[in-house]
Scaffold this motif. Structure first.
Motif, PDB file in Angstrom:
ATOM      1  N   TYR A  16      -3.283  -2.552   4.232  1.00  0.00           N
ATOM      2  CA  TYR A  16      -3.338  -3.830   4.940  1.00  0.00           C
ATOM      3  C   TYR A  16      -1.939  -4.439   4.913  1.00  0.00           C
ATOM      4  N   ALA A  17      -1.653  -5.297   5.893  1.00  0.00           N
ATOM      5  CA  ALA A  17      -0.265  -5.692   6.136  1.00  0.00           C
ATOM      6  C   ALA A  17       0.323  -6.565   5.030  1.00  0.00           C
ATOM      7  N   GLY A  18      -0.365  -7.644   4.641  1.00  0.00           N
ATOM      8  CA  GLY A  18       0.236  -8.515   3.635  1.00  0.00           C
ATOM      9  C   GLY A  18      -0.635  -9.701   3.312  1.00  0.00           C
ATOM     10  N   ILE A  19      -0.346 -10.340   2.194  1.00  0.00           N
ATOM     11  CA  ILE A  19      -1.095 -11.497   1.707  1.00  0.00           C
ATOM     12  C   ILE A  19      -0.182 -12.731   1.784  1.00  0.00           C
ATOM     13  N   PRO A  20      -0.670 -13.871   2.273  1.00  0.00           N
ATOM     14  CA  PRO A  20      -2.061 -14.156   2.607  1.00  0.00           C
ATOM     15  C   PRO A  20      -2.435 -13.991   4.080  1.00  0.00           C
ATOM     16  N   TRP A  21      -1.461 -14.033   4.998  1.00  0.00           N
ATOM     17  CA  TRP A  21      -1.809 -14.198   6.407  1.00  0.00           C
ATOM     18  C   TRP A  21      -2.317 -12.925   7.075  1.00  0.00           C
ATOM     19  N   PHE A  22      -1.962 -11.771   6.541  1.00  0.00           N
ATOM     20  CA  PHE A  22      -2.230 -10.535   7.271  1.00  0.00           C
ATOM     21  C   PHE A  22      -2.950  -9.500   6.407  1.00  0.00           C
ATOM     22  N   SER A  23      -3.909  -9.964   5.600  1.00  0.00           N
ATOM     23  CA  SER A  23      -4.655  -9.037   4.753  1.00  0.00           C
ATOM     24  C   SER A  23      -5.785  -8.418   5.575  1.00  0.00           C
ATOM     25  N   THR A  24      -5.382  -7.576   6.511  1.00  0.00           N
ATOM     26  CA  THR A  24      -6.311  -6.891   7.405  1.00  0.00           C
ATOM     27  C   THR A  24      -5.590  -5.685   7.983  1.00  0.00           C
ATOM     28  N   ALA A  25      -6.306  -4.914   8.778  1.00  0.00           N
ATOM     29  CA  ALA A  25      -5.717  -3.707   9.355  1.00  0.00           C
ATOM     30  C   ALA A  25      -4.865  -4.065  10.567  1.00  0.00           C
ATOM     31  N   PHE A  26      -3.557  -3.859  10.445  1.00  0.00           N
ATOM     32  CA  PHE A  26      -2.633  -3.937  11.564  1.00  0.00           C
ATOM     33  C   PHE A  26      -2.184  -2.518  11.893  1.00  0.00           C
ATOM     34  N   GLY A  27      -1.923  -2.277  13.176  1.00  0.00           N
ATOM     35  CA  GLY A  27      -1.488  -0.958  13.578  1.00  0.00           C
ATOM     36  C   GLY A  27      -0.039  -0.686  13.230  1.00  0.00           C
ATOM     37  N   ARG A  28       0.862  -1.508  13.748  1.00  0.00           N
ATOM     38  CA  ARG A  28       2.301  -1.285  13.557  1.00  0.00           C
ATOM     39  C   ARG A  28       2.676  -1.274  12.081  1.00  0.00           C
ATOM     40  N   ASP A  29       2.212  -2.275  11.336  1.00  0.00           N
ATOM     41  CA  ASP A  29       2.576  -2.382   9.920  1.00  0.00           C
ATOM     42  C   ASP A  29       2.129  -1.149   9.131  1.00  0.00           C
ATOM     43  N   ALA A  30       0.902  -0.703   9.402  1.00  0.00           N
ATOM     44  CA  ALA A  30       0.383   0.450   8.663  1.00  0.00           C
ATOM     45  C   ALA A  30       1.145   1.715   9.019  1.00  0.00           C
ATOM     46  N   ILE A  31       1.486   1.900  10.296  1.00  0.00           N
ATOM     47  CA  ILE A  31       2.249   3.082  10.707  1.00  0.00           C
ATOM     48  C   ILE A  31       3.610   3.087  10.034  1.00  0.00           C
ATOM     49  N   VAL A  32       4.281   1.932  10.036  1.00  0.00           N
ATOM     50  CA  VAL A  32       5.604   1.855   9.415  1.00  0.00           C
ATOM     51  C   VAL A  32       5.507   2.151   7.920  1.00  0.00           C
ATOM     52  N   THR A  33       4.517   1.575   7.233  1.00  0.00           N
ATOM     53  CA  THR A  33       4.338   1.844   5.808  1.00  0.00           C
ATOM     54  C   THR A  33       4.078   3.324   5.564  1.00  0.00           C
ATOM     55  N   ALA A  34       3.254   3.926   6.422  1.00  0.00           N
ATOM     56  CA  ALA A  34       2.980   5.361   6.298  1.00  0.00           C
ATOM     57  C   ALA A  34       4.233   6.194   6.515  1.00  0.00           C
ATOM     58  N   MET A  35       5.078   5.802   7.468  1.00  0.00           N
ATOM     59  CA  MET A  35       6.343   6.511   7.696  1.00  0.00           C
ATOM     60  C   MET A  35       7.272   6.385   6.491  1.00  0.00           C
ATOM     61  N   GLN A  36       7.329   5.193   5.909  1.00  0.00           N
ATOM     62  CA  GLN A  36       8.220   4.964   4.774  1.00  0.00           C
ATOM     63  C   GLN A  36       7.846   5.828   3.573  1.00  0.00           C
ATOM     64  N   THR A  37       6.554   6.062   3.395  1.00  0.00           N
ATOM     65  CA  THR A  37       6.071   6.766   2.198  1.00  0.00           C
ATOM     66  C   THR A  37       5.688   8.216   2.474  1.00  0.00           C
ATOM     67  N   LEU A  38       5.810   8.676   3.725  1.00  0.00           N
ATOM     68  CA  LEU A  38       5.313   9.997   4.115  1.00  0.00           C
ATOM     69  C   LEU A  38       5.935  11.123   3.304  1.00  0.00           C
ATOM     70  N   TRP A  39       7.227  11.043   3.033  1.00  0.00           N
ATOM     71  CA  TRP A  39       7.895  12.139   2.325  1.00  0.00           C
ATOM     72  C   TRP A  39       7.372  12.298   0.905  1.00  0.00           C
ATOM     73  N   LEU A  40       6.824  11.203   0.344  1.00  0.00           N
ATOM     74  CA  LEU A  40       6.283  11.237  -1.014  1.00  0.00           C
ATOM     75  C   LEU A  40       4.771  11.397  -1.048  1.00  0.00           C
ATOM     76  N   ASP A  41       4.067  10.756  -0.113  1.00  0.00           N
ATOM     77  CA  ASP A  41       2.600  10.725  -0.165  1.00  0.00           C
ATOM     78  C   ASP A  41       2.007  10.740   1.237  1.00  0.00           C
ATOM     79  N   PRO A  42       1.668  11.908   1.776  1.00  0.00           N
ATOM     80  CA  PRO A  42       1.110  11.990   3.133  1.00  0.00           C
ATOM     81  C   PRO A  42      -0.308  11.443   3.266  1.00  0.00           C
ATOM     82  N   ARG A  43      -1.000  11.167   2.160  1.00  0.00           N
ATOM     83  CA  ARG A  43      -2.378  10.679   2.241  1.00  0.00           C
ATOM     84  C   ARG A  43      -2.484   9.406   3.059  1.00  0.00           C
ATOM     85  N   ILE A  44      -1.528   8.497   2.887  1.00  0.00           N
ATOM     86  CA  ILE A  44      -1.588   7.232   3.616  1.00  0.00           C
ATOM     87  C   ILE A  44      -1.469   7.486   5.107  1.00  0.00           C
ATOM     88  N   ALA A  45      -0.547   8.351   5.515  1.00  0.00           N
ATOM     89  CA  ALA A  45      -0.383   8.658   6.936  1.00  0.00           C
ATOM     90  C   ALA A  45      -1.661   9.244   7.516  1.00  0.00           C
TER      91      ALA A  45
END
Length: 703
Positions: free
Chosen positions: A271-300
């Motif tokens: 989820y994007a962030g607390i408090p205003w964006f504690s829900t599923a966002f598309g862009r934020d989740a994709i970017v977070t998945a890209m940032q962590t992909l080299w270490l943990d592909p599960r999120i992607a």
């Protein structure tokens, strides 16, 4: 985007699933922007603890390192005990300890008497539940609301209920382990007797149904909450360094991502962030998945699955939806259910769809998991078809946006505030607007789809998409490059005019690999300049541009995820030393923010001895801010994982100042786990595989 005001003395946040809590340092909830929220509705808007009618003194407060438990340490002010003379200050220690588990708030209040006499006083809890929608809390006004029910009082609980205009009955039941001396619709009062040297504790739960709180229930739920959090934190490879403070940043960032990840049926989703964006966002989740992909592909994998399931299948101007488009945001509150706002499932993000395709391509390269790609192929094709249809409708062949109705977002890139796209004279850009970084995302998405098509044996599609990528590159070089600026314009407006503004968006264009090398080098020089980098990272807009304001949301502030994308772009164009500098600056900012980077902070120039200046209503924690350290580190280390080729490439690695050794541990590539050690040797950094020393995966070091 408007925000309400957070508690003035700072706030502390907890999250679990679709529930989150924001409270002040005493553990109190005041009814401003704080509260206990469930499914985008505030189900507890006030919770005050008082001793003898007096607010206790704060000793300290913190959320534990694992992000599970909030603890506040308090003590009494001078009190008048029941029927006796006044009690001295600081003899009673009160510990409030709370966590969330399965849509319930669990709290333990423990009181210890360090005085010479028995303590007898009243402990009072004031409470309320206004059942406001998240958008009401953020400032939206409604013409009408539903019905607040009369409180239902039991022996040890009080039930507060509200039936919304959507017909849904929402409940918040406060239950107590001890029977209150007095219980009302808005308060519970307990006669507290604590012997000299003694301890008294009782328990509170807040949930949809009444339960019987107690020590056993509390400990059992706490153990389950900690186990679930630890399981999320154990996922993926780990990074350890020789520098204690740098390790603290890595661990805090990892813990924050684990906090924000919600386990959905499709897999883990940040989820994007607390408090205003504690829900599923598309862009934020994709970017977070890209940032962590080299270490943990599960999120992607989880992000790709969820977004494919929620892909648009119909056209709606209200929701800015069209077949194939990838979701921007989803909400579960009353206002969304009634379509008072379009955000129940909203598609007004122009960049989310190409980013989705980029993530799919990067995931396949990182993991070799073509089974998932084959399962998602219809969704990937639909996303590409939407991009191609949209580009075909644009006079330049670009991907542009214009909101369907006034209720949607005016700007639909990651800088989505209304004033974020403008001309050199400060005037607004008219739609449809084509953002420069979005064309880079489309360029990268076309190449990603071409590579996937080739692996599926669809050579004709691969050839067509590569040709389209080449044509788009030519358009961007012709229509966005400004020779006088020596830089790419931030956008092209609906009248075909370039928005000649130097903005950080172009760092994302570098990361996509679209610019030619000579122009890329000129952009690198700009991003390294003091106009962009004031000492705490790349500003969103250069300091000499129109509308620059270091206190603005998008026009001069510093966003850690944006800095990380710029670092990836700098490294891609050969400026790994500049990427390292951004890593070091961001780390130094993190130190001042207690190792937890906020969503953004102000873009004032760095001054000796002074910390970065906080943006007052930034989300904290924020998923892509927490993920920024991992993309920054990847850019500095030059690590690229290619599971299909069975190799890890380490290209001219650099380590930040103060870090002489770094161990990348447990990198999983096609079932083979390996460790790579980076070590400073004089004026260079060397990398080598360590541990078993053999295996199917090669480590190729270019030093």
């Amino acid at each position: 985007m408007s925000h309400a005001t957070l508690p003035a003395n700072g706030f502390h946040a907890l999250k679990e699933g679709d529930s989150f809590l924001v409270c002040d340092a005493r553990g109190d909830i005041g009814g401003g922007s704080d509260g206990l929220f469930r499914d985008d509705t505030r189900v507890l808007s006030r919770l005050h603890l008082r001793l003898g009618g007096t607010e206790p003194s704060l000793l300290s407060a913190a959320v534990g390192q694992d992000n599970v438990t909030f603890t506040a340490h308090l003590t009494n002010r001078p009190l008048t005990p029941l029927g006796e003379s006044s009690m001295a200050q600081g003899v009673l220690h009160i510990e409030r300890s709370r966590f969330l588990w399965q849509a319930r708030l669990y709290e333990r209040i423990a009181c210890v008497n360090y005085g010479e006499e028995e303590v007898r006083t009243l402990l009072q809890l004031g409470f309320a539940a206004d059942f406001r929608d998240m958008f009401e809390v953020r400032g939206s006004q409604r013409a009408a609301r539903g019905e607040q029910h009369e409180a239902e009082l039991g022996e040890r609980h009080v039930a507060l209920r509200y039936r919304g205009l959507d017909g849904h009955l929402r409940s918040s039941v406060l239950a107590f382990s001890e029977r209150p001396a007095r219980l009302a619709a808005d308060a519970a009062e307990f006669a507290l007797t604590v012997p000299r040297g003694g301890r008294v504790e009782f328990y509170i739960e807040v949930g949809e149904t009444p339960e019987r709180p107690g020590r056993s229930r509390h400990r059992h739920a706490a153990a389950r909450a900690r186990w679930a959090m630890r399981a999320r934190q154990r996922s993926g490879a780990r990074v350890r360094t020789s520098a204690r403070l740098f390790n603290a940043w890595l661990e805090r960032s990892r813990a924050d991502i684990a906090l924000l990840v919600t386990e959905l049926p499709s897999g883990p989703y940040p989820y994007a962030g607390i408090p205003w964006f504690s829900t599923a966002f598309g862009r934020d989740a994709i970017v977070t998945a890209m940032q962590t992909l080299w270490l943990d592909p599960r999120i992607a994998r989880g992000v790709l699955g969820f977004l494919a399931e929620n892909q648009a299948r119909e056209t709606s101007t209200f929701r800015d939806a069209a077949p194939g488009k990838i979701m921007h945001e989803t909400r579960k509150g009353e206002m969304a259910a009634l379509s008072e706002l379009p955000f129940a499932r909203y598609y007004g993000g122009v960049d989310t769809t190409p980013l989705f395709l980029m993530l799919a391509g990067a995931y396949a390269e990182r993991t070799g998991d073509m089974a998932l790609i084959d399962r998602l192929w219809p969704a990937l094709l639909a996303a590409m078809q939407w991009i191609e249809r949209s580009c075909d409708a644009d006079p330049d062949g670009c991907l542009s946006y214009a909101r369907g109705e006034a209720s949607g977002l005016a700007n639909q890139g990651w800088k989505d505030s209304e004033d974020s796209v403008f001309h050199a004279d400060g005037s607004d850009a008219e739609g449809p607007i084509a953002l420069v970084e979005v064309q880079g995302y489309v360029f990268a998405a076309l190449h990603a789809m071409a590579a996937l098509a080739e692996r599926r044996g669809e050579g004709d599609a691969a050839t067509r998409w590569r040709a389209r990528a080449s044509a788009l590159r030519a358009v961007v070089e012709h229509r966005f490059w400004d020779e006088a600026l020596g830089f790419y314009a931030i956008a092209r407006d609906g009248r075909g005019r370039m928005c000649r503004i130097r903005a950080s968006n172009v760092g994302h264009l570098l990361a996509s690999g679209l610019p030619d090398p000579e122009r890329g080098a000129r952009v690198v020089a700009h991003l390294r300049s003091v106009a962009f980098d004031g000492g705490w990272g790349v500003r969103t807009v250069a300091a000499d541009q129109a509308r620059f304001n270091p206190m603005s949301y998008h026009n001069g502030s510093v966003w850690p995820h944006d800095v990380a994308f710029c670092a990836a772009g700098l490294a891609r164009y050969g400026a790994r030393d500049a990427a390292l500098r951004l890593l070091e600056e961001t780390f130094e900012a993190a130190v001042h923010f207690g190792m937890r980077l906020p969503e953004l902070f102000c873009g004032f120039p760095r001054a000796p001895g002074e910390p970065p200046i906080a943006y007052p209503v930034a989300c904290l924690p924020q998923a892509w801010a927490a993920g920024s350290v991992f993309l920054l580190l990847q850019a500095a280390l030059g690590v690229h994982v290619d599971a299909a080729a069975g190799e890890v490439v380490v290209d001219r690695p650099l380590l930040p100042a103060g870090v002489d050794r770094l161990l990348l541990q447990g990198l999983d590539i096609g079932g083979t786990r390996l460790d790579i050690e980076f070590q400073r040797m004089g004026d260079r950094v060397v990398a080598a595989r360590c541990g078993d020393g053999h295996g199917a995966v090669k480590v190729v070091a270019r030093l």
